[in-house]
Design a protein around this motif. Structure first.
Motif, mmCIF file in Angstrom:
data_model
loop_
_atom_site.group_PDB
_atom_site.id
_atom_site.type_symbol
_atom_site.label_atom_id
_atom_site.label_comp_id
_atom_site.label_asym_id
_atom_site.label_seq_id
_atom_site.Cartn_x
_atom_site.Cartn_y
_atom_site.Cartn_z
ATOM 1 N N SER A 1 1.954 8.714 1.009
ATOM 2 C CA SER A 1 3.033 9.790 0.971
ATOM 3 C C SER A 1 3.552 10.017 2.481
ATOM 4 C CB SER A 1 2.442 11.107 0.629
ATOM 5 O OG SER A 1 1.505 11.741 1.729
ATOM 6 N N GLU B 1 -6.083 14.956 2.896
ATOM 7 C CA GLU B 1 -5.425 14.306 2.003
ATOM 8 C C GLU B 1 -6.229 13.182 1.324
ATOM 9 O OE1 GLU B 1 -0.700 12.865 1.301
ATOM 10 O OE2 GLU B 1 -1.148 13.961 3.016
ATOM 11 N N HIS C 1 -13.991 -6.788 1.564
ATOM 12 C CA HIS C 1 -12.717 -6.280 1.813
ATOM 13 C C HIS C 1 -12.402 -6.153 3.160
ATOM 14 C CE1 HIS C 1 -10.995 -5.180 -1.876
ATOM 15 N NE2 HIS C 1 -12.079 -4.547 -2.396
ATOM 16 N N GLY C 2 -11.017 -6.589 3.683
ATOM 17 C CA GLY C 2 -10.524 -6.020 4.806
ATOM 18 C C GLY C 2 -11.205 -6.616 6.117
ATOM 19 N N ARG D 1 -7.236 -2.034 5.186
ATOM 20 C CA ARG D 1 -8.396 -2.931 5.093
ATOM 21 C C ARG D 1 -8.221 -4.022 4.058
ATOM 22 N NH1 ARG D 1 -12.819 0.156 3.737
ATOM 23 N NH2 ARG D 1 -14.109 -1.625 4.027
ATOM 24 N N GLN D 2 -7.559 -3.446 3.058
ATOM 25 C CA GLN D 2 -7.761 -4.337 1.963
ATOM 26 C C GLN D 2 -6.430 -5.379 2.014
ATOM 27 O OE1 GLN D 2 -6.626 -2.328 -1.593
ATOM 28 N NE2 GLN D 2 -4.583 -1.439 -0.776
ATOM 29 N N ASP E 1 3.853 12.672 3.828
ATOM 30 C CA ASP E 1 3.253 13.701 4.714
ATOM 31 C C ASP E 1 2.049 13.314 5.416
ATOM 32 O OD1 ASP E 1 4.909 15.719 3.779
ATOM 33 O OD2 ASP E 1 3.608 16.331 2.318
ATOM 34 N N PHE E 2 1.487 12.136 4.646
ATOM 35 C CA PHE E 2 0.342 11.708 5.310
ATOM 36 C C PHE E 2 0.706 11.036 6.533
ATOM 37 C CE2 PHE E 2 -2.537 7.914 5.656
ATOM 38 C CZ PHE E 2 -3.812 8.532 5.698
ATOM 39 N N ASN F 1 1.640 13.390 9.466
ATOM 40 C CA ASN F 1 0.653 14.090 9.972
ATOM 41 C C ASN F 1 0.040 13.571 11.310
ATOM 42 O OD1 ASN F 1 0.567 16.676 8.571
ATOM 43 N ND2 ASN F 1 -0.379 15.818 6.925
ATOM 44 N N PHE F 2 -0.157 12.203 10.984
ATOM 45 C CA PHE F 2 -0.623 11.235 12.184
ATOM 46 C C PHE F 2 0.238 11.364 13.293
ATOM 47 C CE2 PHE F 2 -3.712 9.555 9.363
ATOM 48 C CZ PHE F 2 -4.646 9.012 9.921
ATOM 49 N N ARG G 1 -5.247 5.396 -0.735
ATOM 50 C CA ARG G 1 -5.431 3.841 -0.927
ATOM 51 C C ARG G 1 -5.878 3.477 -2.414
ATOM 52 N NH1 ARG G 1 -9.068 1.023 3.362
ATOM 53 N NH2 ARG G 1 -10.515 1.309 1.540
ATOM 54 N N VAL H 1 1.011 -1.174 -0.028
ATOM 55 C CA VAL H 1 -0.010 0.188 -0.106
ATOM 56 C C VAL H 1 0.809 1.147 -0.069
ATOM 57 C CG1 VAL H 1 -1.862 1.289 0.976
ATOM 58 C CG2 VAL H 1 -1.683 -1.378 1.333
ATOM 59 N N SER H 2 0.799 2.041 -0.976
ATOM 60 C CA SER H 2 1.609 3.193 -1.194
ATOM 61 C C SER H 2 1.071 4.460 -0.450
ATOM 62 C CB SER H 2 2.043 3.442 -2.515
ATOM 63 O OG SER H 2 3.086 4.289 -2.832
ATOM 64 N N PRO I 1 -3.202 18.463 12.438
ATOM 65 C CA PRO I 1 -2.375 17.704 11.611
ATOM 66 C C PRO I 1 -3.130 16.425 11.068
ATOM 67 C CG PRO I 1 -1.280 17.504 13.510
ATOM 68 C CD PRO I 1 -2.467 18.674 13.794
ATOM 69 N N SER J 1 -6.658 0.720 10.211
ATOM 70 C CA SER J 1 -7.932 0.167 9.684
ATOM 71 C C SER J 1 -8.190 0.816 8.389
ATOM 72 C CB SER J 1 -9.090 0.182 10.726
ATOM 73 O OG SER J 1 -9.469 1.480 10.996
ATOM 74 N N TYR J 2 -7.949 2.115 8.291
ATOM 75 C CA TYR J 2 -8.228 2.777 7.111
ATOM 76 C C TYR J 2 -7.108 2.243 5.966
ATOM 77 C CZ TYR J 2 -7.777 6.407 3.539
ATOM 78 O OH TYR J 2 -7.635 7.183 2.071
#
Lengths: 203, 390
Positions: free
Chosen positions: A50, B229, B121-122, A110-111, A52-53, A56-57, B236, A47-48, B222, A106-107
């Motif tokens: 960025s 984003e 899925h998932g 999930r796949q 930044d993403f 930020n977490f 995904r 799963v690719s 943030p 989980s975001y």
């Protein structure tokens, strides 16, 4: 078999965050398609995302900690409904960090196929980026099953990392975890074989 | 005759010598005058040159001033264009919403999103496909046209999320207990420092069942950025159920935030916080406001403003360049008004200067909160305070 840390045991007991996860931070010098192909060939679901993403977490988790510490300096003020930091004494920093990572997990995953190791690939990062230290620290502190790989280019076949300050800090943050340095100086077959073996041993 | 001629020759010689000396003197004087004249000519030329340069400098200054003026006008135009674009997209979405409503009633043939994979899925298939969940509603909705301006623009994707949410129901309480805890939903006060925000916080906390925390919202900035984003670009590869994933991500972050950071007391009606972060650009503001508005069920946003001149003279603002401070405050007021105008049903712009002096303005706030009865039953706290002062 990978070693099971105390944090991992706790999380397994809670039934949380036990899937083996690999975070690959790939330097700007590495061809993104090369690293993606090597990981897929090695049998991982990729799963690719960025940098930044991810950062930020990590920043969100850091700020809660910061808010809690700052607020604690204001003696007795947090109990007043009209106080600037009203409620800051109630903040559960550790739990927030943990739950935030679970939301993220989980975001993002999930796949993911449960039978395969899952890889979060972060392509095109500068390994001099200061945020990496905070990111890796947050993940290692909170996510017991995560393993981090740094991919750099032009290092020859040994995979020795550049000894910059940021990398040095990251290595310290890693402590004794089983991270590897992957280089695109290897051929695709060499990298695939190396990664496949490493994944088998580590995950 | 010869005797008289001899002295005459001598005199003539003397006269000649005197004349020669005089001529030499005049010649020297003439040369000196010529040199002085040349110096004066040079000085004159230099002065003319300086004058021309000064003229050119003035022209240059005028040109710079004109350019600066043009730049300011350009900025103003860009800002107006942006607002117009937001309004245009707003209208577009309203139309899309109406169209969706018509389509759901089955009056027009629709293209149904292929979302059959979602349930397989998932790790959360059962919840995602549950009829109470947003997935169920979204899977029956129309797909947005790929590559439309809607998908390509940034702020407008937040609008997309908000519009979807308007038709997507609420997060289920068993899965998100934190979000279900306050019975009347959430209230967030967005403002800037020295705007009288603590007075407002206190006033809101005086309402029975309200718990408005202090500056705990900083941690969400943030994370709202990361959420933004996902809304704009998606993080995904399974684009098919990306909107569902975005909704779930927002809800699960919000739930965590309520449970671990806001920590409202039991049996609470309304929970929230006050944030006085100053946003440098509209996108950053929209990102946070949209996250709060869409990820917290029944979230209301109160935008608190105050006379900019007074704020600029107060506290840490007073130590900053005045022009810059006023620009920042004006920008924030514009951001507040734009968002509030776009979503008037759950947003309200209020002014400290009004609600601290006018009963009517306070009534408006309490009506917006659905607490007009409370204000009637209990004596108005601010009026009581004002009376005490009198």
């Amino acid at each position: 078999m990978r070693s099971c840390t105390r944090l991992a045991k706790e999380q397994m007991q809670l039934g949380k965050l036990v899937e083996p996860i690999l975070l690959v931070v790939s330097d700007t010098s590495v061809d993104p398609s090369w690293i993606q192909t090597a990981l897929v060939h090695a049998g991982s679901t990729v799963v690719s995302v960025s940098l930044d993403f991810l950062c930020n977490f990590a920043e969100g988790a850091r700020r809660v900690d910061m808010i809690s510490k700052t607020a604690s300096q204001y003696e007795g003020g947090t109990g007043e409904p009209g106080h600037a930091w009203y409620g800051a004494d109630q903040v559960a920093v550790k739990s927030f960090r943990q739950h935030l990572l679970m939301a993220f997990e989980s975001y993002l995953l999930r796949q993911a196929n449960e039978r395969q190791p899952t890889t979060i690939l972060c392509p095109g990062c500068s390994l001099d980026d200061d945020r990496l230290v905070g990111l890796v620290t947050w993940m290692k502190d909170t996510w017991a099953t995560v393993r981090v790989v740094f991919a750099t280019g032009g290092q020859g076949k040994t995979g020795d990392p550049d000894q910059t300050n940021v990398l040095g800090d990251i290595l310290l943050a890693m402590q004794n975890s089983s991270e590897v340095w992957l280089t695109d100086g290897m051929s695709l077959d060499e990298a695939t074989g190396f990664l496949a073996n490493w994944l088998k041993e580590t995950l | 005759m010869q005797d008289s001629a001899a002295p005459s020759r001598a005199e003539s010689g003397e006269e000649l010598a005197r004349l020669q000396a005089t001529a030499l003197l005049y010649f020297e004087q003439c040369r000196s005058q010529t040199a002085r004249l040349r110096t004066l000519e040079d000085a004159l030329a230099q002065a003319e040159l300086s004058l021309e340069q000064a003229k050119a400098g003035n022209e240059l200054k005028q040109q710079i001033a004109q350019i600066q003026k043009s730049l300011a006008t350009k900025d103003e135009l860009i800002s107006k264009l942006r607002s117009a674009l937001v309004a245009k997209e707003g209208a577009r979405f309203d139309l899309e919403l109406k169209l969706r409503s018509l389509l759901e009633r089955g009056t027009v043939a629709i293209e149904v999103r292929s979302n059959t994979k979602t349930a397989n899925h998932g790790t959360e298939p059962a919840n995602v496909s549950s009829p109470q969940e947003p997935a169920g509603r979204l899977s029956d909705g129309i797909a947005f046209a790929t590559g439309s301006t809607l998908r390509e623009s940034k702020c407008f994707d937040y609008r997309s999320m908000l519009t979807q949410l308007a038709t997507s129901g609420k997060p289920s309480s068993p899965r998100y207990p934190g979000l279900a805890a306050p019975t009347k939903g959430f209230l967030f006060v967005l403002t800037y420092p020295r705007s009288g925000d603590l007075v407002l916080q206190k006033m809101l906390n005086d309402i029975p069942g309200y718990c408005i925390r202090g500056e705990l919202g900083g941690a969400l900035e943030p994370i709202a950025k990361a959420w933004g984003e996902t809304v704009i670009a998606g993080q995904r590869s399974d684009k098919d159920d990306l909107e569902v994933a975005n909704l779930n991500l927002g809800w699960s972050i919000a739930d965590t935030f309520v449970t671990d950071v806001l920590v409202p007391p039991p049996n609470i009606k309304v929970a929230g916080f006050r944030s006085n972060t100053v946003h440098a650009d509209i996108e950053s503001f929209w990102r946070q406001a949209a996250f709060l508005y869409s990820s917290f069920p029944n979230a209301r946003l109160l935008f608190n403003m105050r006379n900019n001149e007074r704020v600029a003279r107060s506290g840490p603002w007073a130590r900053q360049p005045r022009k810059e401070v006023l620009r920042k405050l004006r920008n924030m007021d514009v951001f507040f008004n734009e968002f509030s105008n776009a979503y008037p049903e759950r947003c309200l712009c209020i002014r400290y200067d009004d609600y601290t002096s006018s009963q009517e303005a306070r009534n408006r706030i309490f009506e917006f909160l659905g607490e007009a009865e409370i204000l009637k039953r209990h004596h108005d706290p601010i009026a009581r305070k004002n009376e005490g002062r009198g």
